[in-house]
Motif scaffolding. Structure first.
Motif, PDB file in Angstrom:
ATOM      1  N   ALA A 154      39.142  31.633  51.090  1.00  0.00           N
ATOM      2  CA  ALA A 154      39.057  30.852  49.854  1.00  0.00           C
ATOM      3  C   ALA A 154      37.613  30.730  49.368  1.00  0.00           C
ATOM      4  CB  ALA A 154      39.663  29.470  50.061  1.00  0.00           C
ATOM      5  N   GLU A 155      36.651  31.072  50.217  1.00  0.00           N
ATOM      6  CA  GLU A 155      35.261  31.101  49.764  1.00  0.00           C
ATOM      7  C   GLU A 155      35.034  32.232  48.767  1.00  0.00           C
ATOM      8  OE1 GLU A 155      32.635  31.209  53.126  1.00  0.00           O
ATOM      9  OE2 GLU A 155      33.570  29.464  54.035  1.00  0.00           O
ATOM     10  N   LEU A 156      35.879  33.261  48.808  1.00  0.00           N
ATOM     11  CA  LEU A 156      35.707  34.441  47.967  1.00  0.00           C
ATOM     12  C   LEU A 156      36.641  34.480  46.757  1.00  0.00           C
ATOM     13  CD1 LEU A 156      35.378  37.057  50.845  1.00  0.00           C
ATOM     14  CD2 LEU A 156      33.528  35.937  49.562  1.00  0.00           C
ATOM     15  N   SER A 157      37.768  33.818  46.825  1.00  0.00           N
ATOM     16  CA  SER A 157      38.669  33.820  45.682  1.00  0.00           C
ATOM     17  C   SER A 157      39.493  32.534  45.679  1.00  0.00           C
ATOM     18  CB  SER A 157      39.567  35.064  45.675  1.00  0.00           C
ATOM     19  OG  SER A 157      40.459  35.103  46.745  1.00  0.00           O
ATOM     20  N   PRO A 158      39.892  32.080  44.490  1.00  0.00           N
ATOM     21  CA  PRO A 158      39.871  32.778  43.217  1.00  0.00           C
ATOM     22  C   PRO A 158      38.458  32.937  42.661  1.00  0.00           C
ATOM     23  CG  PRO A 158      40.852  30.586  42.940  1.00  0.00           C
ATOM     24  CD  PRO A 158      40.563  30.770  44.387  1.00  0.00           C
ATOM     25  N   ILE A 159      38.339  33.851  41.698  1.00  0.00           N
ATOM     26  CA  ILE A 159      37.024  34.177  41.150  1.00  0.00           C
ATOM     27  C   ILE A 159      36.570  33.130  40.128  1.00  0.00           C
ATOM     28  CG2 ILE A 159      37.324  36.640  41.630  1.00  0.00           C
ATOM     29  CD1 ILE A 159      37.806  37.056  38.606  1.00  0.00           C
ATOM     30  N   LYS A 160      35.322  33.242  39.762  1.00  0.00           N
ATOM     31  CA  LYS A 160      34.675  32.262  38.881  1.00  0.00           C
ATOM     32  C   LYS A 160      35.438  32.026  37.582  1.00  0.00           C
ATOM     33  CE  LYS A 160      30.376  31.321  36.481  1.00  0.00           C
ATOM     34  NZ  LYS A 160      29.081  31.836  36.049  1.00  0.00           N
ATOM     35  N   SER A 161      35.907  33.079  36.935  1.00  0.00           N
ATOM     36  CA  SER A 161      36.597  32.886  35.647  1.00  0.00           C
ATOM     37  C   SER A 161      37.914  32.119  35.823  1.00  0.00           C
ATOM     38  CB  SER A 161      36.840  34.230  34.952  1.00  0.00           C
ATOM     39  OG  SER A 161      37.641  35.072  35.756  1.00  0.00           O
ATOM     40  N   ASP A 162      38.620  32.340  36.926  1.00  0.00           N
ATOM     41  CA  ASP A 162      39.847  31.578  37.183  1.00  0.00           C
ATOM     42  C   ASP A 162      39.529  30.107  37.441  1.00  0.00           C
ATOM     43  OD1 ASP A 162      41.344  33.892  36.896  1.00  0.00           O
ATOM     44  OD2 ASP A 162      41.750  34.126  39.036  1.00  0.00           O
ATOM     45  N   LEU A 163      38.434  29.856  38.134  1.00  0.00           N
ATOM     46  CA  LEU A 163      38.037  28.469  38.405  1.00  0.00           C
ATOM     47  C   LEU A 163      37.570  27.780  37.131  1.00  0.00           C
ATOM     48  CD1 LEU A 163      36.240  28.993  41.820  1.00  0.00           C
ATOM     49  CD2 LEU A 163      38.561  28.093  41.411  1.00  0.00           C
ATOM     50  N   GLU A 164      36.882  28.503  36.273  1.00  0.00           N
ATOM     51  CA  GLU A 164      36.450  27.924  35.003  1.00  0.00           C
ATOM     52  C   GLU A 164      37.658  27.651  34.099  1.00  0.00           C
ATOM     53  OE1 GLU A 164      34.480  25.945  32.323  1.00  0.00           O
ATOM     54  OE2 GLU A 164      33.599  26.519  34.248  1.00  0.00           O
ATOM     55  N   THR A 165      38.680  28.489  34.178  1.00  0.00           N
ATOM     56  CA  THR A 165      39.913  28.243  33.426  1.00  0.00           C
ATOM     57  C   THR A 165      40.560  26.948  33.917  1.00  0.00           C
ATOM     58  OG1 THR A 165      40.241  30.616  33.088  1.00  0.00           O
ATOM     59  CG2 THR A 165      42.179  29.198  32.814  1.00  0.00           C
ATOM     60  N   ALA A 166      40.591  26.753  35.221  1.00  0.00           N
ATOM     61  CA  ALA A 166      41.135  25.516  35.793  1.00  0.00           C
ATOM     62  C   ALA A 166      40.309  24.307  35.349  1.00  0.00           C
ATOM     63  CB  ALA A 166      41.176  25.622  37.314  1.00  0.00           C
ATOM     64  N   ALA A 167      38.993  24.434  35.358  1.00  0.00           N
ATOM     65  CA  ALA A 167      38.128  23.338  34.915  1.00  0.00           C
ATOM     66  C   ALA A 167      38.375  23.024  33.439  1.00  0.00           C
ATOM     67  CB  ALA A 167      36.662  23.696  35.156  1.00  0.00           C
ATOM     68  N   HIS A 168      38.576  24.062  32.647  1.00  0.00           N
ATOM     69  CA  HIS A 168      38.871  23.866  31.225  1.00  0.00           C
ATOM     70  C   HIS A 168      40.153  23.044  31.055  1.00  0.00           C
ATOM     71  CE1 HIS A 168      38.913  24.849  26.916  1.00  0.00           C
ATOM     72  NE2 HIS A 168      40.231  24.921  27.077  1.00  0.00           N
ATOM     73  N   LEU A 169      41.182  23.368  31.858  1.00  0.00           N
ATOM     74  CA  LEU A 169      42.427  22.609  31.795  1.00  0.00           C
ATOM     75  C   LEU A 169      42.185  21.144  32.153  1.00  0.00           C
ATOM     76  CD1 LEU A 169      45.554  22.588  31.402  1.00  0.00           C
ATOM     77  CD2 LEU A 169      45.701  22.973  33.879  1.00  0.00           C
ATOM     78  N   GLY A 170      41.437  20.889  33.215  1.00  0.00           N
ATOM     79  CA  GLY A 170      41.133  19.512  33.606  1.00  0.00           C
ATOM     80  C   GLY A 170      40.411  18.755  32.507  1.00  0.00           C
ATOM     81  N   GLN A 171      39.437  19.404  31.885  1.00  0.00           N
ATOM     82  CA  GLN A 171      38.692  18.774  30.797  1.00  0.00           C
ATOM     83  C   GLN A 171      39.611  18.501  29.605  1.00  0.00           C
ATOM     84  OE1 GLN A 171      35.056  20.792  29.717  1.00  0.00           O
ATOM     85  NE2 GLN A 171      34.892  19.686  27.786  1.00  0.00           N
ATOM     86  N   ARG A 172      40.448  19.462  29.273  1.00  0.00           N
ATOM     87  CA  ARG A 172      41.378  19.297  28.141  1.00  0.00           C
ATOM     88  C   ARG A 172      42.308  18.104  28.375  1.00  0.00           C
ATOM     89  NH1 ARG A 172      44.119  21.436  23.861  1.00  0.00           N
ATOM     90  NH2 ARG A 172      46.375  21.776  24.040  1.00  0.00           N
ATOM     91  N   VAL A 173      42.853  17.988  29.569  1.00  0.00           N
ATOM     92  CA  VAL A 173      43.743  16.868  29.887  1.00  0.00           C
ATOM     93  C   VAL A 173      42.992  15.544  29.760  1.00  0.00           C
ATOM     94  CG1 VAL A 173      45.039  15.745  31.748  1.00  0.00           C
ATOM     95  CG2 VAL A 173      45.370  18.183  31.292  1.00  0.00           C
ATOM     96  N   ALA A 174      41.786  15.481  30.291  1.00  0.00           N
ATOM     97  CA  ALA A 174      41.002  14.235  30.219  1.00  0.00           C
ATOM     98  C   ALA A 174      40.680  13.864  28.766  1.00  0.00           C
ATOM     99  CB  ALA A 174      39.718  14.380  31.035  1.00  0.00           C
ATOM    100  N   GLU A 175      40.316  14.851  27.961  1.00  0.00           N
ATOM    101  CA  GLU A 175      40.015  14.569  26.551  1.00  0.00           C
ATOM    102  C   GLU A 175      41.251  14.069  25.809  1.00  0.00           C
ATOM    103  OE1 GLU A 175      36.400  17.837  26.023  1.00  0.00           O
ATOM    104  OE2 GLU A 175      38.422  18.356  25.331  1.00  0.00           O
ATOM    105  N   LEU A 176      42.395  14.690  26.068  1.00  0.00           N
ATOM    106  CA  LEU A 176      43.624  14.255  25.394  1.00  0.00           C
ATOM    107  C   LEU A 176      44.087  12.891  25.890  1.00  0.00           C
ATOM    108  CD1 LEU A 176      45.461  17.674  25.177  1.00  0.00           C
ATOM    109  CD2 LEU A 176      44.516  16.334  23.274  1.00  0.00           C
ATOM    110  N   ALA A 177      43.948  12.619  27.186  1.00  0.00           N
ATOM    111  CA  ALA A 177      44.304  11.305  27.726  1.00  0.00           C
ATOM    112  C   ALA A 177      43.412  10.232  27.100  1.00  0.00           C
ATOM    113  CB  ALA A 177      44.194  11.287  29.241  1.00  0.00           C
ATOM    114  N   GLN A 178      42.143  10.557  26.956  1.00  0.00           N
ATOM    115  CA  GLN A 178      41.203   9.614  26.335  1.00  0.00           C
ATOM    116  C   GLN A 178      41.591   9.356  24.874  1.00  0.00           C
ATOM    117  OE1 GLN A 178      36.960  10.822  25.809  1.00  0.00           O
ATOM    118  NE2 GLN A 178      36.638   9.322  27.446  1.00  0.00           N
TER     119      GLN A 178
END
Length: 185
Positions: A154-178
């Motif tokens: 798990a240190e090697l994958s998922p790759i950076k773009s997949d993790l940034e996609t996940a972070a984007h989802l988290g941010q989107r949910v927080a913004e909409l909840a707010q």
């Protein structure tokens, strides 16, 4: 504002994705992510009731969610579903598998249906499909964040773009909840 991330992870890859979702949540001022691995029983039902949103995550095994996340869903019947304690909460989901596609959509659909049965409001991903491994949403999911992990640490994958996609989802949910909490006030 608290956002729960309820997830399962068999080999650490989906846990890494959950951590990225949490980082995205905490990009929004006043938002706090609460990581809840379903392997830790029993589930903290009071914490989940108090959260403004719940983001579900699971590896995709044999075209579906993990048995542990399914057990969590079944265990939610009495404490959350029957009294509709999660009604009108925002929900979202993420998943990871070894194959580029691997029927991840079915896992996200399972999570979305579970959320719908609880009267929750599902938030999808608002990113066009990427064209390369460097692009966010390279797997091309709309219903939630999808990641692909090779059979490696798990240190090697998922790759950076997949993790940034996940972070984007988290941010989107927080913004909409707010936003939702402001209009409700």
């Amino acid at each position: 504002m608290q956002i729960a991330i309820v997830y399962d992870s068999g080999y650490g890859h989906t846990a890494k994705q959950a951590q990225a979702v949490a980082e995205g949540v905490e990009r929004v001022g006043g938002a706090k992510a609460v990581l809840i691995p379903v392997a830790d029983n029993p589930a903290p039902w009071e914490t989940l009731e108090a959260c403004d949103a719940i983001i579900f995550g699971s590896p995709t095994y044999n075209s579906s969610i993990s048995a542990r996340l399914k057990k969590f869903m079944e265990d939610a019947t009495r404490p959350a579903w029957i009294p509709m304690k999660w009604r009108n909460k925002i929900a979202a989901g993420f998943t990871n598998s070894g194959a580029m596609h691997g029927d991840k959509l079915n896992s996200l659909m399972t999570m979305a249906l579970f959320a719908a049965q609880h009267g929750m409001l599902w938030v999808g991903l608002d990113l066009f499909a990427g064209k390369s491994a460097e692009d966010n949403n390279r797997v091309g999911g709309w219903l939630g964040a999808m990641a692909q992990s090779n059979d490696e640490s798990a240190e090697l994958s998922p790759i950076k773009s997949d993790l940034e996609t996940a972070a984007h989802l988290g941010q989107r949910v927080a913004e909409l909840a707010q936003r939702l909490s402001r209009t409700a006030a």
